[in-house]
Scaffold this motif. Structure first.
Motif, PDB file in Angstrom:
ATOM      1  N   ARG A  40       8.521   6.607   2.384  1.00 35.01           N
ATOM      2  CA  ARG A  40       7.395   6.534   1.458  1.00 35.01           C
ATOM      3  C   ARG A  40       6.208   7.377   1.920  1.00 35.01           C
ATOM      4  N   VAL A  41       5.966   7.426   3.229  1.00 33.71           N
ATOM      5  CA  VAL A  41       4.747   8.110   3.688  1.00 33.71           C
ATOM      6  C   VAL A  41       4.984   9.556   4.101  1.00 33.71           C
ATOM      7  N   THR A  42       6.250   9.927   4.363  1.00 35.07           N
ATOM      8  CA  THR A  42       6.508  11.312   4.798  1.00 35.07           C
ATOM      9  C   THR A  42       7.459  12.061   3.876  1.00 35.07           C
ATOM     10  N   GLY A  43       8.243  11.339   3.067  1.00 39.54           N
ATOM     11  CA  GLY A  43       9.276  11.984   2.271  1.00 39.54           C
ATOM     12  C   GLY A  43      10.506  12.338   3.077  1.00 39.54           C
ATOM     13  N   GLU A  44      10.517  11.980   4.368  1.00 38.76           N
ATOM     14  CA  GLU A  44      11.638  12.268   5.262  1.00 38.76           C
ATOM     15  C   GLU A  44      12.354  10.987   5.663  1.00 38.76           C
ATOM     16  N   ARG A  45      13.593  11.158   6.118  1.00 40.23           N
ATOM     17  CA  ARG A  45      14.297  10.054   6.752  1.00 40.23           C
ATOM     18  C   ARG A  45      13.706   9.842   8.145  1.00 40.23           C
ATOM     19  N   LEU A  46      13.589   8.579   8.564  1.00 37.85           N
ATOM     20  CA  LEU A  46      13.103   8.301   9.915  1.00 37.85           C
ATOM     21  C   LEU A  46      14.050   8.895  10.950  1.00 37.85           C
ATOM     22  N   GLN A  47      15.348   8.914  10.629  1.00 35.78           N
ATOM     23  CA  GLN A  47      16.318   9.527  11.535  1.00 35.78           C
ATOM     24  C   GLN A  47      15.994  10.998  11.779  1.00 35.78           C
ATOM     25  N   ASP A  48      15.529  11.691  10.733  1.00 36.49           N
ATOM     26  CA  ASP A  48      15.207  13.114  10.880  1.00 36.49           C
ATOM     27  C   ASP A  48      13.912  13.316  11.665  1.00 36.49           C
ATOM     28  N   VAL A  49      12.934  12.424  11.474  1.00 34.28           N
ATOM     29  CA  VAL A  49      11.712  12.476  12.272  1.00 34.28           C
ATOM     30  C   VAL A  49      12.061  12.285  13.741  1.00 34.28           C
ATOM     31  N   TYR A  50      12.903  11.298  13.998  1.00 29.81           N
ATOM     32  CA  TYR A  50      13.324  11.038  15.376  1.00 29.81           C
ATOM     33  C   TYR A  50      14.036  12.240  15.977  1.00 29.81           C
ATOM     34  N   ASP A  51      14.949  12.821  15.232  1.00 30.78           N
ATOM     35  CA  ASP A  51      15.733  13.928  15.765  1.00 30.78           C
ATOM     36  C   ASP A  51      14.844  15.143  16.052  1.00 30.78           C
ATOM     37  N   ARG A  52      13.924  15.423  15.146  1.00 23.32           N
ATOM     38  CA  ARG A  52      13.094  16.625  15.291  1.00 23.32           C
ATOM     39  C   ARG A  52      12.017  16.477  16.354  1.00 23.32           C
ATOM     40  N   ARG A  53      11.433  15.280  16.447  1.00 22.23           N
ATOM     41  CA  ARG A  53      10.255  15.128  17.310  1.00 22.23           C
ATOM     42  C   ARG A  53      10.546  14.455  18.647  1.00 22.23           C
ATOM     43  N   ILE A  54      11.727  13.809  18.762  1.00 23.00           N
ATOM     44  CA  ILE A  54      12.031  13.100  20.014  1.00 23.00           C
ATOM     45  C   ILE A  54      13.357  13.549  20.599  1.00 23.00           C
ATOM     46  N   ARG A  55      14.441  13.333  19.878  1.00 22.48           N
ATOM     47  CA  ARG A  55      15.753  13.573  20.480  1.00 22.48           C
ATOM     48  C   ARG A  55      15.953  15.029  20.888  1.00 22.48           C
ATOM     49  N   ALA A  56      15.699  15.956  19.984  1.00 19.19           N
ATOM     50  CA  ALA A  56      15.957  17.369  20.295  1.00 19.19           C
ATOM     51  C   ALA A  56      15.025  17.921  21.378  1.00 19.19           C
ATOM     52  N   PRO A  57      13.709  17.782  21.243  1.00 12.28           N
ATOM     53  CA  PRO A  57      12.849  18.364  22.284  1.00 12.28           C
ATOM     54  C   PRO A  57      13.009  17.726  23.650  1.00 12.28           C
ATOM     55  N   TYR A  58      13.367  16.446  23.684  1.00 14.37           N
ATOM     56  CA  TYR A  58      13.533  15.765  24.972  1.00 14.37           C
ATOM     57  C   TYR A  58      14.993  15.714  25.423  1.00 14.37           C
ATOM     58  N   ALA A  59      15.852  16.425  24.697  1.00 17.08           N
ATOM     59  CA  ALA A  59      17.265  16.588  25.073  1.00 17.08           C
ATOM     60  C   ALA A  59      17.917  15.257  25.421  1.00 17.08           C
ATOM     61  N   THR A  91       0.835  -1.202   0.000  1.00 19.00           N
ATOM     62  CA  THR A  91       0.000   0.000   0.000  1.00 19.00           C
ATOM     63  C   THR A  91       0.870   1.251   0.000  1.00 19.00           C
ATOM     64  N   TYR A  92       1.957   1.197   0.726  1.00 18.81           N
ATOM     65  CA  TYR A  92       2.861   2.337   0.856  1.00 18.81           C
ATOM     66  C   TYR A  92       4.117   2.195  -0.004  1.00 18.81           C
ATOM     67  N   TRP A  93       4.454   0.960  -0.343  1.00 15.90           N
ATOM     68  CA  TRP A  93       5.703   0.653  -1.037  1.00 15.90           C
ATOM     69  C   TRP A  93       5.352  -0.365  -2.124  1.00 15.90           C
ATOM     70  N   PRO A  94       4.804   0.068  -3.246  1.00 16.22           N
ATOM     71  CA  PRO A  94       4.259  -0.852  -4.245  1.00 16.22           C
ATOM     72  C   PRO A  94       5.243  -1.908  -4.733  1.00 16.22           C
ATOM     73  N   GLU A  95       6.511  -1.541  -4.854  1.00 19.98           N
ATOM     74  CA  GLU A  95       7.507  -2.492  -5.361  1.00 19.98           C
ATOM     75  C   GLU A  95       7.683  -3.698  -4.440  1.00 19.98           C
ATOM     76  N   PHE A  96       7.266  -3.556  -3.201  1.00 20.95           N
ATOM     77  CA  PHE A  96       7.432  -4.648  -2.235  1.00 20.95           C
ATOM     78  C   PHE A  96       6.586  -5.862  -2.604  1.00 20.95           C
ATOM     79  N   ALA A  97       5.568  -5.684  -3.410  1.00 24.42           N
ATOM     80  CA  ALA A  97       4.663  -6.777  -3.762  1.00 24.42           C
ATOM     81  C   ALA A  97       5.319  -7.830  -4.651  1.00 24.42           C
ATOM     82  N   GLN A  98       6.527  -7.580  -5.151  1.00 25.83           N
ATOM     83  CA  GLN A  98       7.204  -8.541  -6.020  1.00 25.83           C
ATOM     84  C   GLN A  98       7.415  -9.884  -5.308  1.00 25.83           C
TER      85      GLN A  98
END
Length: 378
Positions: free
Chosen positions: A174-193, A96-103
């Motif tokens: 696939r669902v955000t256009g971002e690296r998961l590492q960047d999501v983690y850094d912006r929403r977890i690591r940085a705000p929670y120091a 659904t999110y990664w069509p090529e995976f259906a191979q």
């Protein structure tokens, strides 16, 4: 205490509240028994730091080192945000999110199956070079084209040691256009120091200490083409040295290239569960219940050990008795350990300086038991 002010052998430095004096005593006894033993242990209870200890000649309060597959647990916390935001449905197909995976007959594989080690995509014959994991689309494309090693709907599972991070990262991309590492850094690591990095920045390099290893005898023959050999990427060399390679820890593969401290691990889990420092928890109880519910239990077909997994997270069991039945987290190949325990309201982190033979079943497990005893006896 700075990285040059090292605790003396046999005596830990740092915080342990009166309730957790037994944790310090146990930790100090470990330091006494082995002069080179060096580690950090940290605990948050109800969002408050109650233990933050370092000891031994090779660990300091502010040092950072590799935490190996603890990276998967930290990455799963970030991925949980995507589920919480409604961007990923665990019961949707991966395609659904990664069509090529259906191979190759994988069209019916769900996100839930993929992220609980059921998909049979533990690696590729010949292995990936470590630098390949820094090129996510190429590795993801190769895994998407593969046929599973076993039927994903067979009710069995096997540890996806290096590919699990690829799945988490590619689904996020696939669902955000971002690296998961960047999501983690912006929403977890940085705000929670939190001193827990998926991609160690150059500015923190002075705090990094290489993972240390004792000399080991030559191992018995291990077939690189067996399921365990493919899962361990054996043909690419010794994976235990990964965090010691600057390019690898800078890229921060979610499978095992995370770098952090015990406090950093404890802090991200506490941030998810209870919140810390006046900040609310970043995961709702509903999301935690969904992501931490056990999906598989039994004999892991890769390593022939009893294991249990939620959605990426490890679950406590008699062999891995790190917490209550509600606990969820992940260990690392060097015996590092990070977890949250909703029943006890605990965020826990343990990071040794030396690769510990025996894994998490050793000192980290003993320290986690001491934490629970201290809470139950209060």
């Amino acid at each position: 205490m700075t990285s040059t002010q090292l605790p003396a052998a046999g005596a830990s430095q740092g915080l342990a509240t009166e309730q957790f004096a037994g944790v310090r005593e146990l930790f100090d006894s470990m330091l006494d028994a082995h002069p080179r033993y060096s580690a950090q242990v940290a605990v948050y209870l109800g969002g408050t730091r109650v233990v933050d200890l370092a000891g031994g000649p090779d660990s300091a309060a502010d040092s950072l080192t590799g935490v190996f597959s603890c990276s998967k647990g930290v990455s799963a916390l970030a991925f949980s945000l995507l589920v919480q935001d409604g961007l990923v449905d665990l019961d949707a197909t991966v395609a659904t999110y990664w069509p090529e995976f259906a191979q190759a007959g994988k069209g019916a594989v769900t996100v839930r199956q993929l992220l609980s080690h059921q998909a049979g995509l533990v690696g590729v014959q010949g292995g990936f070079a470590m630098e390949d994991y820094n090129d996510l689309p190429a590795v993801a494309d190769r895994l998407a084209s593969m046929a599973p090693m076993w039927r994903p709907d067979s009710g069995t599972f096997g540890y996806h040691a290096l590919t699990m991070g690829v799945f988490l990262e590619e689904l996020c991309r696939r669902v955000t256009g971002e690296r998961l590492q960047d999501v983690y850094d912006r929403r977890i690591r940085a705000p929670y120091a939190a001193d827990m990095f998926l991609g160690l920045p150059e500015s923190e390099e002075s705090r990094f200490r290489p993972v240390l290893f004792d000399e080991q005898p030559a191992p018995a023959f291990f077939d690189p083409h067996s399921i365990a050999g493919v899962a361990g990427n054996v043909q690419a060399g010794n994976l235990l040295g990964l965090p010691n390679i600057r390019s690898v820890r800078a890229a921060g593969s979610c499978s095992g290239a995370g770098v952090g401290s015990a406090d950093g691990l404890a802090r991200v889990y506490a941030g998810a569960l209870t919140g810390i420092d006046g900040l609310p928890p970043f995961l709702t109880p509903e999301t935690i219940a969904l992501m931490s519910q056990e999906q598989v239990w039994g004999l892991d077909r890769v390593f022939c050990e009893i294991s249990s997994f939620a959605v990426t997270f490890m679950k406590a069991n008699p062999r891995m008795d790190f917490g209550s039945a509600q606990a969820f987290g992940h260990d690392g190949a060097n015996a590092s350990l990070g977890f949250a325990d909703p029943l006890y309201g605990v965020g826990f982190g343990y990071v040794p300086a030396w690769n510990e033979e025996g894994g998490t079943a050793g000192r980290g497990m003993q320290l986690s038991a001491a934490v629970r005893k201290a809470i139950l006896m209060a």
